[in-house]
Scaffold this active site. Structure first.
Site, short mmCIF file in Angstrom:
data_model
loop_
_atom_site.label_atom_id
_atom_site.label_comp_id
_atom_site.label_asym_id
_atom_site.label_seq_id
_atom_site.Cartn_x
_atom_site.Cartn_y
_atom_site.Cartn_z
N LYS A 275 0.86 -1.20 0.00
CA LYS A 275 0.00 0.00 0.00
C LYS A 275 0.89 1.23 0.00
O LYS A 275 1.77 1.37 0.85
CB LYS A 275 -0.91 -0.01 1.23
N ASP A 280 -2.70 10.10 3.64
CA ASP A 280 -4.08 9.68 3.85
C ASP A 280 -4.76 10.67 4.79
O ASP A 280 -4.66 10.56 6.01
CB ASP A 280 -4.10 8.26 4.43
N LYS A 287 -10.02 12.68 8.58
CA LYS A 287 -9.51 12.26 9.88
C LYS A 287 -9.45 13.44 10.85
O LYS A 287 -9.33 14.58 10.41
CB LYS A 287 -8.08 11.70 9.73
N ASP A 298 1.72 6.48 5.32
CA ASP A 298 0.74 5.47 4.91
C ASP A 298 1.21 4.74 3.64
O ASP A 298 0.49 3.90 3.10
CB ASP A 298 -0.63 6.14 4.69
N GLU A 359 -9.49 3.61 2.31
CA GLU A 359 -9.01 3.76 0.93
C GLU A 359 -7.96 2.73 0.57
O GLU A 359 -7.81 2.37 -0.59
CB GLU A 359 -8.47 5.18 0.72
N ARG A 361 -7.71 -0.45 1.06
CA ARG A 361 -8.27 -1.67 0.47
C ARG A 361 -8.73 -1.44 -0.96
O ARG A 361 -8.81 -2.35 -1.75
CB ARG A 361 -9.38 -2.21 1.36
#
Ligand code: BES
Ligand code: MN
Ligand code: ZN
Length: 508
Positions: A275, A280, A287, A298, A359, A361
């Site tokens: 990933k 993010d 968030k 991330d 996001e 996944r």
């Protein structure tokens, strides 16, 4: 860091002033005299209060009777043999090397024979010499890392060491010293790349910068590289992936590195998929502000895959390996995906976006399908800072391991026990897919809070064929840590590189 790591014979350490190591790292058990191979050492007044407790150090200014030898000896305590574990050895070696760093020395060595001899005398026989040499030597190197790219002040923090020698006193150890040095060199430079990317801010380490870093590795070591950019990602039908970068000014990059040693052209590769969210923010499901800056890391999974690629290439990995970096940035914007949107994945399955912060996944599911379709892999290992829930479940040292293949899981558990990248199995039982149901699409991208790490794994599992060997590693806990210790500066840890490297090198 311009550091040379090499194996060298003890006698050669002192032939000329500019090759002379300035400090030698030695080890000692608690309340036990350190090994006798350094004449006069035992009588040194500097050892008067040294007990040999874990992480205790003694700095001894030393002169051998025949005037040979290093000017300084740094003696590192190992504690009691009955309580020995690899983490004890790692911390001791790292603590000693921190001292070298603090003293601003240019050349230091770890005396391999002395370390092994001490461990042997303590009755440590459950690890091979190769493992002990490796873990001691690599941990000392780990203590040298620091991220200074954006510091304009306090330059004195920078590490001065230019040479780290794995020293052997007796010729029979030469081979082991050389093997260890080669390994330490490969992994240290891989880890440096991984950590630099991961510590790098998201305004600099963009998906394009990830591509550039991968291209550099590819050119240097002879990987075949292929990059799918925004347009290709959309065109091949990766609707889930595209939804993630739609709100970002930087676009997305699916970067693919292929390592194909001669003769393996027709074998099924191991695929490692990371990933690579360069930032993010959560997107429209934004968030909270506290701690959001950490989301520059991330992309730790992708960074670990790239660092591993560098390491496996320098170790001349005999197996066919594909490294995939699924890079994107998750931002809120007029073009960003919204909660309630439905996207069609490359597999054809539809996904309702219930939370734009789930996001990872979305980029992974399409990449998994692409990997299966393109490579018919022997195994796919994905690695991702996927869920806060996994961090809650296992804390910040251990990754979650989700695996449908018992043998691969066993292999990875054993490897992690020895290399320190420890991951613990969590189930991928299909019941939890219930949590991922949508009333309008084939599935939702976000399930219940309860069991969040397993829910995410179940989501990914929908994109894996029944007979495909697959492992998912959730590294949201151990990838990044604002608390440092002797082994690691605060920030990126490089977690996962060594675990994947062991799989790439050794899983049959
Ligand atoms: N990147 C985060 C997970 C994360 C959290 C990594 C903390 C490292 C530290 C991921 O994209 C995320 O936001 N996951 C959500 C999923 C949820 C919305 C289903 C989470 O864990 O809250
Ligand atoms: Mn998220
Ligand atoms: Zn994320």
């Amino acid at each position: 860091m311009n550091l040379e790591i090499k194996a060298i014979a003890w006698d050669e350490c002192f032939v000329s002033d500019d090759s002379k190591i300035e400090a030698a790292i030695l080890f000692a058990w608690e309340n036990t005299a350190p090994c006798e191979c350094f004449p006069g050492l035992l009588e040194s007044p500097a050892l008067k209060d040294f007990k040999g407790k874990p992480n205790e150090l003694a700095l001894v200014y030393y002169q051998a009777p025949d005037k040979s030898g290093p000017e300084r000896i740094i003696l590192a305590g190992l504690g009691n043999p009955a309580e020995f574990s690899l983490p004890v050895l790692r911390m001791a070696a790292a603590t000693a090397m921190r001292k070298v760093r603090e003293l601003k020395l240019n050349r230091a060595g770890l005396v391999l024979d002395q370390m092994l001899c001490t461990l042997q005398k303590g009755g440590i026989d459950r690890f091979s010499e190769e493992v002990l040499a490796r873990e001691g030597a690599i941990s000392a190197a780990a203590a040298l890392y620091a991220y200074n790219r954006f510091r304009t002040k306090n330059k004195e923090r920078e590490c001065r060491l230019t040479e780290y020698a794995i020293v052997y006193k007796k010729t029979p150890r030469r081979e082991l010293a050389e093997k260890t040095a080669t390994f330490v060199r490969a992994v240290t430079s891989g880890l440096q790349l991984t950590k630099d990317l991961c510590n790098g801010p998201a305004n600099i380490i963009t998906p394009a910068a990830m591509e550039e870093a991968a291209a550099t590795v590819a050119a240097r070591y002879g990987f075949k590289i292929q990059v799918l950019r925004e347009r290709e990602i959309r065109e091949v039908g990766m609707g889930a992936y595209a939804a993630v970068f739609n709100g970002s000014a930087f676009g997305g990059r699916l970067v693919i590195l292929e390592w194909t040693p001669e003769g393996t052209e027709h074998t099924a590769p191991l695929v490692f998929l990371g990933k690579g969210l360069t930032f993010d923010s959560g997107g429209i499901s934004i968030k909270p502000a506290a701690g959001m800056h950490e989301m520059k890391s991330d992309m730790a999974g992708a960074a670990a895959v790239l660092g591993m690629c560098e390491a496996l290439a320098s170790l001349n990995c005999p197996n066919r390996v594909v490294g995939m970096l699924a890079c994107a940035e998750n931002m809120p914007d007029g073009a960003a995906m919204r909660p309630g949107d439905i996207v069609t994945s490359l597999s054809g399955q539809t996904i309702e976006i219930q939370n734009t912060d789930a996001e990872g996944r979305l980029v992974l599911c399409d990449s998994l399908t692409y990997a299966e379709q393109t490579y018919k892999p022997k195994a796919i290992i994905d690695i991702a800072t996927l869920t806060g829930a996994c961090r809650v479940a296992l804390g910040s040292e251990i990754a979650g391991m989700f695996c449908t293949d018992e043998e691969l899981q066993k292999f990875a558990l054993t490897a992690g026990e020895l290399n320190g990248d420890r991951a613990w199995p969590l189930p991928v039982w299909d019941e939890y897919f219930e949590n991922m149901k949508s009333i309008v699409a084939d599935m939702s991208n976000a399930g219940s809070r309860e069991g969040g790490a397993i829910n995410a794994a179940l989501f990914l599992k929908q994109f894996i064929s029944k007979d495909q060997t697959w492992m998912h590693l959730d590294i949201a806990g151990p990838a990044y840590n604002e608390k440092g210790n002797a082994l690691r500066e605060p920030g990126a840890t490089g977690f996962g590189l060594r675990l994947m490297l062991d799989i790439a090198m050794g899983w049959k």
